[in-house]
Design a protein around this motif. Structure first.
Motif, mmCIF file in Angstrom:
data_model
loop_
_atom_site.group_PDB
_atom_site.id
_atom_site.type_symbol
_atom_site.label_atom_id
_atom_site.label_comp_id
_atom_site.label_asym_id
_atom_site.label_seq_id
_atom_site.Cartn_x
_atom_site.Cartn_y
_atom_site.Cartn_z
ATOM 1 N N LYS A 28 0.865 -1.185 0.000
ATOM 2 C CA LYS A 28 0.000 0.000 0.000
ATOM 3 C C LYS A 28 0.904 1.238 0.000
ATOM 4 C CE LYS A 28 -4.242 1.687 2.156
ATOM 5 N NZ LYS A 28 -5.109 1.640 3.332
ATOM 6 N N VAL A 29 0.904 1.960 -1.125
ATOM 7 C CA VAL A 29 1.847 3.067 -1.328
ATOM 8 C C VAL A 29 1.079 4.372 -1.534
ATOM 9 C CG1 VAL A 29 3.789 3.925 -2.694
ATOM 10 C CG2 VAL A 29 3.481 1.450 -2.397
ATOM 11 N N LEU A 30 1.518 5.397 -0.819
ATOM 12 C CA LEU A 30 0.899 6.726 -0.874
ATOM 13 C C LEU A 30 1.950 7.757 -1.283
ATOM 14 C CD1 LEU A 30 -1.394 8.834 -0.069
ATOM 15 C CD2 LEU A 30 -0.339 8.822 2.214
ATOM 16 N N ILE A 31 1.567 8.673 -2.163
ATOM 17 C CA ILE A 31 2.368 9.880 -2.430
ATOM 18 C C ILE A 31 1.626 11.058 -1.824
ATOM 19 C CG2 ILE A 31 3.260 11.456 -4.192
ATOM 20 C CD1 ILE A 31 3.369 9.092 -6.135
ATOM 21 N N ILE A 32 2.334 11.877 -1.040
ATOM 22 C CA ILE A 32 1.718 13.132 -0.584
ATOM 23 C C ILE A 32 2.514 14.307 -1.159
ATOM 24 C CG2 ILE A 32 0.553 12.262 1.473
ATOM 25 C CD1 ILE A 32 2.810 13.132 3.174
ATOM 26 N N GLU A 33 1.776 15.282 -1.646
ATOM 27 C CA GLU A 33 2.348 16.435 -2.345
ATOM 28 C C GLU A 33 1.662 17.697 -1.838
ATOM 29 O OE1 GLU A 33 3.701 19.392 -4.408
ATOM 30 O OE2 GLU A 33 4.691 17.444 -4.583
ATOM 31 N N TYR A 155 3.539 9.094 -15.323
ATOM 32 C CA TYR A 155 3.969 8.304 -14.151
ATOM 33 C C TYR A 155 2.826 8.216 -13.135
ATOM 34 C CZ TYR A 155 9.045 8.811 -15.313
ATOM 35 O OH TYR A 155 10.295 8.770 -15.892
ATOM 36 N N ALA A 156 2.196 9.370 -12.860
ATOM 37 C CA ALA A 156 1.124 9.425 -11.864
ATOM 38 C C ALA A 156 -0.061 8.559 -12.291
ATOM 39 C CB ALA A 156 0.682 10.872 -11.649
ATOM 40 N N GLU A 157 -0.406 8.647 -13.567
ATOM 41 C CA GLU A 157 -1.534 7.860 -14.091
ATOM 42 C C GLU A 157 -1.269 6.361 -13.941
ATOM 43 O OE1 GLU A 157 -2.906 6.681 -18.514
ATOM 44 O OE2 GLU A 157 -2.666 8.835 -18.202
ATOM 45 N N LYS A 158 -0.070 5.928 -14.310
ATOM 46 C CA LYS A 158 0.252 4.504 -14.246
ATOM 47 C C LYS A 158 0.337 4.023 -12.789
ATOM 48 C CE LYS A 158 3.079 2.619 -17.238
ATOM 49 N NZ LYS A 158 2.151 1.857 -18.083
ATOM 50 N N PHE A 159 0.891 4.868 -11.908
ATOM 51 C CA PHE A 159 0.964 4.539 -10.482
ATOM 52 C C PHE A 159 -0.431 4.323 -9.903
ATOM 53 C CE2 PHE A 159 0.882 6.505 -6.144
ATOM 54 C CZ PHE A 159 1.536 5.488 -5.461
ATOM 55 N N GLN A 160 -1.352 5.211 -10.245
ATOM 56 C CA GLN A 160 -2.713 5.101 -9.718
ATOM 57 C C GLN A 160 -3.449 3.899 -10.305
ATOM 58 O OE1 GLN A 160 -3.465 9.339 -10.581
ATOM 59 N NE2 GLN A 160 -4.185 9.531 -8.482
ATOM 60 N N LYS A 161 -3.193 3.580 -11.565
ATOM 61 C CA LYS A 161 -3.811 2.395 -12.170
ATOM 62 C C LYS A 161 -3.356 1.115 -11.480
ATOM 63 C CE LYS A 161 -4.967 3.969 -16.825
ATOM 64 N NZ LYS A 161 -4.605 3.914 -18.256
ATOM 65 N N LEU A 162 -2.154 1.145 -10.926
ATOM 66 C CA LEU A 162 -1.623 -0.011 -10.187
ATOM 67 C C LEU A 162 -2.121 -0.056 -8.738
ATOM 68 C CD1 LEU A 162 2.057 0.072 -11.519
ATOM 69 C CD2 LEU A 162 0.379 -1.743 -11.951
ATOM 70 N N GLY A 163 -2.967 0.904 -8.370
ATOM 71 C CA GLY A 163 -3.533 0.916 -7.019
ATOM 72 C C GLY A 163 -2.877 1.888 -6.067
ATOM 73 N N GLY A 164 -1.914 2.673 -6.567
ATOM 74 C CA GLY A 164 -1.278 3.682 -5.723
ATOM 75 C C GLY A 164 -2.196 4.862 -5.477
ATOM 76 N N GLN A 165 -1.934 5.579 -4.395
ATOM 77 C CA GLN A 165 -2.788 6.710 -4.009
ATOM 78 C C GLN A 165 -1.949 7.985 -3.974
ATOM 79 O OE1 GLN A 165 -5.023 5.965 -0.409
ATOM 80 N NE2 GLN A 165 -5.403 8.143 -0.040
ATOM 81 N N ILE A 166 -2.511 9.078 -4.473
ATOM 82 C CA ILE A 166 -1.852 10.385 -4.422
ATOM 83 C C ILE A 166 -2.775 11.353 -3.689
ATOM 84 C CG2 ILE A 166 -0.839 12.289 -5.729
ATOM 85 C CD1 ILE A 166 -0.343 10.386 -8.034
ATOM 86 N N ASN A 167 -2.275 11.964 -2.625
ATOM 87 C CA ASN A 167 -3.038 12.979 -1.885
ATOM 88 C C ASN A 167 -2.370 14.339 -2.094
ATOM 89 O OD1 ASN A 167 -4.541 10.842 -0.930
ATOM 90 N ND2 ASN A 167 -4.520 11.508 1.206
ATOM 91 N N MET A 168 -3.087 15.253 -2.720
ATOM 92 C CA MET A 168 -2.574 16.595 -3.004
ATOM 93 C C MET A 168 -2.903 17.553 -1.857
ATOM 94 S SD MET A 168 -1.086 16.448 -5.941
ATOM 95 C CE MET A 168 -1.064 15.548 -7.493
#
Length: 398
Positions: A28-33, A155-168
Motif C-alpha cells: 500500500k503506497v501513498l504519495i503526498i504532495e 507516471y502518476a496515471e500509471k501509479f494510480q492504475k496499479l492501485g497507488g494513491q496520491i493525496n494533493m
C-alpha cells in the motif's frame, strides 16, 4: 495505514512510487504532495533536456543513473506515446583556454560509454549550427528534448492504475517515529506508515531532519536559473541545442540555447542565489529561509570561494545587456532586442557544512526512512533509474 509513504510529487517521487508498485503491487503506497498538481517545482520549471551523461564523473551515481535512466526514459516515452526528439547538441569552445577542458569533456563522455561523438573544427560547428562562433567543439547525438511535466502526469496515471494513491495539498509539518511506524503529519491530516521515502526536492533537508534526532549535516541552497525566450522571427539562429564549455570552477553549465519540444527557443539559465526556496522572481523573499541560507557555514564558504563568479551571475540577472553579451559569445548575431523575458526555475543544491556543493546524487538511509537529499540535474533524465535504485532499497525492508 500505509506500507510506504513517498513525500513529494516531483519526477523522482513519482518514478520511485511507480517502480515500487510495479515490483510489489501488494504494498500500500501513498504519495503526498503539498501542491495541487504534480511537478510544480523543479520538474515543471526545467528546460526539458534529455541529458546524455556527458558531464558526470565516471562511476558516480549521476553517471550511472543518467546513462541507465536515459535508456529507460526513451523506452517509456516510446511505449506511452510521449513526444520527444533526440536532436543532439553541440558543445562549443570559443576561446583557446577552453580547448583543453573541451578535450577532457570529450574523453569523459567516452569513458561514460557515449558513442557517435564528432569532434568539430570551426567549419564543422557551422554545419550543425550555422550561426555559432567557435574555434572547436563536438557533437553529442544522444541529447534530446521532452516535456517532463507530461512524463510526470503519465507516471502518476500509471501509479494510480496499479492501485497507488496520491493525496494533493498535503504539506508535511512533522514526522513522529516509533520502533516500527512513522506518523507523517501534514497541515491537514496524518498518515501512519512503515517507511517514509523523502523526495521533497527543495525541502528535502527539512523533511530529512524530521526523520532523525541529530542535526542533519547538509542544507539545501536554492539557486534560481532565469531564462529568456528568443522572439519568433530570430529563432532561425538556433537549430537545436548549443552549450558552452562549462567553467570547471563553478557547478553550473553556463548559459546555453535550447529548442523546446513544444516549439520556441530558450536562452539561459544563469545561476543566482534565490532569496526563498521557491523564489521564482527576483523579489521573492522569505526572511527566515534566507537567514538560514546566509548563516549556514557551508554557504559562507561557498560565497567566499565563488563571490566573483556569483557577482557576475547576479549582474546578468539584473542586466539584460550583460545576459545578451554572454549569449553573444556563442551566437554573435543575437541582440538584446531579440530576447523576451521567459520563466525561471530553482535548483535544490545540497551544500555540506564544510562548503562542499554536493556534485553527486545523495541518498541517506535511516531506520524508518530513505531520504533523497540531492537530486539536481540530470535527475529528470535519470528519474526511472533513481526510482528503481530507491525502490530496491525500500523493498529490501519488506
Amino acid at each position: 495505514m500505509y506500507d510506504i509513504t513517498v513525500i513529494g510529487g516531483g519526477i523522482v517521487g513519482l518514478a520511485t512510487a511507480l517502480k515500487i508498485k510495479e515490483q510489489s503491487p501488494h504494498l500500500k503506497v501513498l504519495i503526498i504532495e503539498k501542491e495541487h498538481e504534480v511537478a510544480m517545482h523543479q520538474t515543471g520549471h526545467n528546460s526539458g533536456v534529455i541529458h546524455s551523461g556527458l558531464y558526470y564523473k565516471p562511476g558516480s551515481l549521476k553517471a550511472i543513473n543518467c546513462i541507465k535512466g536515459y535508456k529507460m526514459l526513451i523506452d517509456f516515452a516510446e511505449k506511452e506515446g510521449i513526444p520527444y526528439d533526440l536532436c543532439g547538441k553541440i558543445v562549443v569552445a570559443t576561446r583557446p583556454e577552453q580547448v583543453s577542458i573541451l578535450d577532457g569533456l570529450y574523453e569523459r563522455g567516452k569513458q561514460n560509454g557515449l558513442t557517435g561523438f564528432k569532434m568539430l573544427d570551426a567549419a564543422g560547428l557551422r554545419e550543425y549550427e550555422p550561426h555559432v562562433q567557435g574555434i572547436k567543439g563536438f557533437f553529442v547525438p544522444q541529447t534530446g528534448i521532452i516535456n517532463y511535466k507530461v512524463v510526470c502526469e503519465k507516471y502518476a496515471e500509471k501509479f494510480q492504475k496499479l492501485g497507488g494513491q496520491i493525496n494533493m495539498g498535503q504539506r508535511v509539518i512533522e514526522i513522529r517515529q516509533s520502533d516500527n511506524l512513522s506518523m507523517v503529519i501534514t497541515a491537514q491530516n496524518y498518515f501512519e506508515t512503515k517507511l517514509v521515502i523523502n523526495c521533497a526536492g527543495l525541502y528535502s533537508d527539512k523533511v530529512a531532519q524530521f526523520t532523525q534526532q541529530t542535526p542533519i549535516d547538509l542544507r539545501i541552497i536554492p539557486f534560481r536559473g532565469e531564462y529568456f525566450e528568443i522572439k519568433p522571427e530570430k529563432q532561425y539562429l538556433v537549430k537545436n541545442l548549443i552549450y558552452p564549455v562549462p567553467d570547471p570552477n563553478f557547478p553550473f553549465l553556463g548559459v546555453h540555447f535550447t529548442r523546446m519540444i513544444g516549439g520556441g527557443v530558450e536562452a539561459g539559465p544563469n545561476a543566482v542565489l534565490a532569496f526563498r526556496r521557491e523564489g521564482y522572481k527576483k523579489l521573492d523573499i522569505h526572511a527566515r529561509e534566507l537567514w538560514k541560507t546566509l548563516t549556514w557555514p557551508g554557504f559562507q564558504k561557498v560565497a567566499a570561494k565563488y563571490w566573483r563568479t556569483g557577482l557576475g551571475e547576479m549582474y546578468r540577472s539584473f542586466s539584460k545587456a550583460a545576459f545578451t553579451k554572454a549569449l553573444q559569445e556563442l551566437i554573435p548575431e543575437i541582440q538584446e532586442s531579440d530576447l523576451i523575458p521567459g520563466g525561471a526555475g530553482v535548483r535544490a543544491q545540497a551544500c555540506d557544512r564544510s562548503g562542499g556543493l554536493l556534485d553527486d546524487f545523495s541518498i541517506i538511509e535511516r531506520p524508518n526512512a530513505i531520504n533523497v537529499c540531492n537530486a539536481p540535474s540530470p535527475a529528470a533524465t535519470s528519474s526511472l533509474s533513481i526510482g528503481q535504485t530507491v525502490a530496491e532499497l525500500a523493498l529490501k525492508r519488506f
